[in-house]
Scaffold this active site. Structure first.
Site, short mmCIF file in Angstrom:
data_model
loop_
_atom_site.label_atom_id
_atom_site.label_comp_id
_atom_site.label_asym_id
_atom_site.label_seq_id
_atom_site.Cartn_x
_atom_site.Cartn_y
_atom_site.Cartn_z
N TYR A 175 9.65 -4.73 -6.55
CA TYR A 175 8.46 -4.76 -5.67
C TYR A 175 7.51 -5.86 -6.13
O TYR A 175 7.08 -6.71 -5.34
CB TYR A 175 7.79 -3.40 -5.73
CG TYR A 175 6.55 -3.21 -4.87
CD1 TYR A 175 6.57 -3.45 -3.50
CD2 TYR A 175 5.37 -2.74 -5.44
CE1 TYR A 175 5.45 -3.25 -2.72
CE2 TYR A 175 4.24 -2.53 -4.66
CZ TYR A 175 4.28 -2.78 -3.31
OH TYR A 175 3.16 -2.58 -2.53
N LYS A 179 6.76 -9.26 -3.98
CA LYS A 179 5.42 -9.50 -3.43
C LYS A 179 4.81 -10.77 -4.03
O LYS A 179 4.03 -11.47 -3.37
CB LYS A 179 4.51 -8.30 -3.66
CG LYS A 179 4.89 -7.07 -2.83
CD LYS A 179 4.52 -7.23 -1.35
CE LYS A 179 4.69 -5.91 -0.60
NZ LYS A 179 4.19 -5.97 0.78
N1 LIG Z 1 -0.37 2.27 0.47
C1 LIG Z 1 -0.71 1.66 -0.65
O1 LIG Z 1 -1.26 2.23 -1.57
C2 LIG Z 1 -0.43 0.19 -0.80
C3 LIG Z 1 -0.96 -0.51 -1.86
C4 LIG Z 1 -0.68 -1.87 -1.97
C5 LIG Z 1 0.08 -2.50 -0.99
N2 LIG Z 1 0.58 -1.78 0.04
C6 LIG Z 1 1.39 -2.46 1.06
O2 LIG Z 1 1.08 -1.95 2.35
C7 LIG Z 1 2.25 -1.98 3.18
C8 LIG Z 1 2.63 -0.63 3.75
O3 LIG Z 1 1.56 0.24 3.80
P1 LIG Z 1 1.43 1.39 4.90
O4 LIG Z 1 0.30 2.23 4.44
O5 LIG Z 1 1.36 0.79 6.26
O6 LIG Z 1 2.84 2.17 4.74
P2 LIG Z 1 3.59 3.21 5.68
O7 LIG Z 1 4.91 3.44 5.04
O8 LIG Z 1 2.75 4.44 5.94
O9 LIG Z 1 3.79 2.47 7.08
C9 LIG Z 1 4.60 1.36 7.19
C10 LIG Z 1 5.38 1.39 8.47
O10 LIG Z 1 6.38 0.39 8.34
C11 LIG Z 1 7.54 0.86 9.00
N3 LIG Z 1 8.71 0.15 8.50
C12 LIG Z 1 9.40 0.38 7.37
N4 LIG Z 1 10.43 -0.46 7.29
C13 LIG Z 1 10.39 -1.25 8.39
C14 LIG Z 1 11.21 -2.29 8.90
N5 LIG Z 1 12.29 -2.69 8.24
N6 LIG Z 1 10.85 -2.89 10.06
C15 LIG Z 1 9.76 -2.46 10.76
N7 LIG Z 1 8.97 -1.47 10.34
C16 LIG Z 1 9.28 -0.87 9.16
C17 LIG Z 1 7.58 2.34 8.71
O11 LIG Z 1 8.34 3.04 9.68
C18 LIG Z 1 6.11 2.72 8.74
O12 LIG Z 1 5.72 3.22 10.00
C19 LIG Z 1 3.36 -2.52 2.31
O13 LIG Z 1 3.50 -3.90 2.51
C20 LIG Z 1 2.87 -2.22 0.90
O14 LIG Z 1 3.44 -3.08 -0.05
C21 LIG Z 1 0.36 -0.45 0.15
#
Ligand SMILES: NC(=O)c1ccc[n+]([C@@H]2O[C@H](COP(=O)([O-])OP(=O)(O)OC[C@H]3O[C@@H](n4cnc5c(N)ncnc54)[C@H](O)[C@@H]3O)[C@@H](O)[C@H]2O)c1
Length: 278
Positions: A175, A179
């Site tokens: 990861y 990133k």
């Molecule tokens: N939540 C955290 O604490 C946090 C912290 C730092 C960075 N991030 C980053 O935020 C992003 C995700 O956060 P979120 O809260 O939206 O997560 P989430 O998992 O709730 O939502 C992400 C959505 O992406 C969809 N998805 C997964 N794989 C996919 C694909 N191959 N094609 C299309 N859609 C796809 C999922 O179905 C989901 O609906 C990531 O890039 C993660 O690295 C999150």
């Protein structure tokens, strides 16, 4: 406007992005509550933009589209995997048929699998790079071709993580490394296209309270989400974790004309976490 209440720090309705079309990959939510992708889509909608919301899961895209429409804009839900080049080309074709332009590309979909490096499988490493770097690259390539042809260019916003900058105590090198590559992809795009009216930045979130995190932590804390919340909040210099709206607000700012001279940047949204020495 929605079944889910908007928090006080959600953006007030405005016309900051009126007349723009925003394409969000990973626009659904993996559980109850606001995800980064869903909050970003709704925040763009609250700023007056039309939306193309793409998710692996059709119902998730549809739910986000419904929330965006509640803000009075048009929203096109599409089901596709961001890692499938053919499907992403089809997404762009549908988006352009519907709206005629792509002003903002927002790459949110990402994967974080915990695995100590010595035990990590090739598949875990490959999954991280496929979704966290190659998928945004595929979408950026198509977006840039379109934005270069648009009189007003466009904006790319990629969602990264503080794990791309620092070792945060979690064993997910795939990861973190993927990133970090996304950060550099973002800055390469920004500099290659600075003279074409295309800006590219990454939002770099720290510790957040989101459904994704709750799903992962639920298992670690025996389902006691409140205990997980307290432990994570204690790690944050401000004494509380951020949420999806903190990321969404940063994204709307970067997409707006107020950020017209900001490109190639990593906008860290972590309450000071990555600035602390210990
Ligand atoms: N939540 C955290 O604490 C946090 C912290 C730092 C960075 N991030 C980053 O935020 C992003 C995700 O956060 P979120 O809260 O939206 O997560 P989430 O998992 O709730 O939502 C992400 C959505 O992406 C969809 N998805 C997964 N794989 C996919 C694909 N191959 N094609 C299309 N859609 C796809 C999922 O179905 C989901 O609906 C990531 O890039 C993660 O690295 C999150």
């Amino acid at each position: 406007m929605s079944a889910l209440a908007l928090p006080a720090h959600a953006p007030a309705p405005s016309r900051r992005l009126a007349g723009r079309t925003v394409l969000v990959f990973g626009a659904g939510t993996s559980g109850p509550g606001w995800s980064n992708g869903q909050a970003a889509a709704v925040a763009y909608a609250l700023a007056g933009a039309d939306l193309v919301v793409v998710d692996l899961v059709k119902e998730r895209a549809q739910e986000t589209a419904r929330l965006c429409e509640g803000a009075g804009v048009r929203a096109l839900p599409l089901a596709a995997s961001a890692t499938d080049g053919q499907a992403v080309e089809t997404v762009f074709a549908h988006a352009l048929d519907a709206f005629g332009a792509i002003d903002v590309l927002h790459n949110n979909a990402g994967i974080a699998e915990v695995a100590p490096t010595a035990e990590m499988s090739d598949e875990t490493w490959a999954r991280a790079f496929a979704l966290n770097v190659t998928a945004p690259f595929i979408a950026c390539r198509l977006a840039i071709r379109q934005m270069r042809a648009q009189p007003r260019g466009g904006v790319v916003t990629n969602i990264s993580t503080v794990g791309s900058l620092r070792y945060c105590g979690i064993t997910y090198a795939g990861y973190a490394a993927s990133k970090a590559a996304l950060n550099q992809l973002t800055s390469s795009i920004a500099l290659e296209h600075a003279a074409n009216g295309i800006r590219a930045n990454a939002v770099v979130p720290g510790i957040l309270d989101t459904p994704l995190v709750h799903n992962q932590l639920g298992a670690r804390f025996g389902g006691d989400i409140e205990a997980a919340r307290r432990e994570r909040a204690a790690l944050c210099p401000m004494g509380f974790a951020g949420d999806a709206w903190d990321v969404a607000n940063a994204a709307v700012f970067l997409a707006s004309d107020e950020a017209r001279y900001i490109t190639g940047q990593l906008l860290v949204v972590d309450g000071g976490l990555s600035s602390r020495c210990a």
